[in-house]
Scaffold this motif. Structure first.
Motif: not given
Length: 90
Positions: A36-52
Motif C-alpha cells: 500500500l505504501e509503495r503504491g503496488d496496491l491501491n487503497g484508502v486509509k480510513t478511521r477503521v483501517g485500510w480499504l483496498i
C-alpha cells in the motif's frame, strides 16, 4: 492533477480489508501495508483501517501467479538442461 474518481458506498463495500487482501494474496499484514505504501496496491486509509481496491488486489494476485509460473518454468528448464548435459557426457 488527475480528476478524482467518485466512489460510491456500494463500491466501497466490495473493497478488501487488509485481512481479506492477506488471505487472497497469501502475504503478511506487513507485506500488504508495504505494498500500500509503495503504491503496488491501491487503497484508502480510513478511521477503521485500510480499504483496498479489489481490482488492485486482483492485479497483484495475477502478477504473483505469473511470477511463480515463470520461476517454475525456469527451474524446469534448468533441470532439463542439466539432464541434457548429463546425457551428452555419458
Amino acid at each position: 492533477m488527475a480528476p478524482q474518481k467518485k466512489i460510491h458506498l456500494h463500491d466501497l463495500e466490495q473493497w478488501h480489508s487488509v485481512q481479506s487482501a492477506r488471505e487472497e494474496l497469501g502475504l503478511s499484514r506487513q507485506g500488504i501495508r508495504n505494498m500500500l505504501e509503495r503504491g503496488d496496491l491501491n487503497g484508502v486509509k480510513t478511521r477503521v483501517g485500510w480499504l483496498i481496491d479489489p481490482a488492485s488486489v486482483r492485479a497483484v494476485r495475477l502478477r504473483l501467479e505469473d511470477d511463480a509460473e515463470r520461476e517454475k518454468r525456469a527451474e524446469r528448464d534448468a533441470l532439463v538442461a542439466r539432464a541434457t548435459q548429463s546425457t551428452h557426457r555419458s
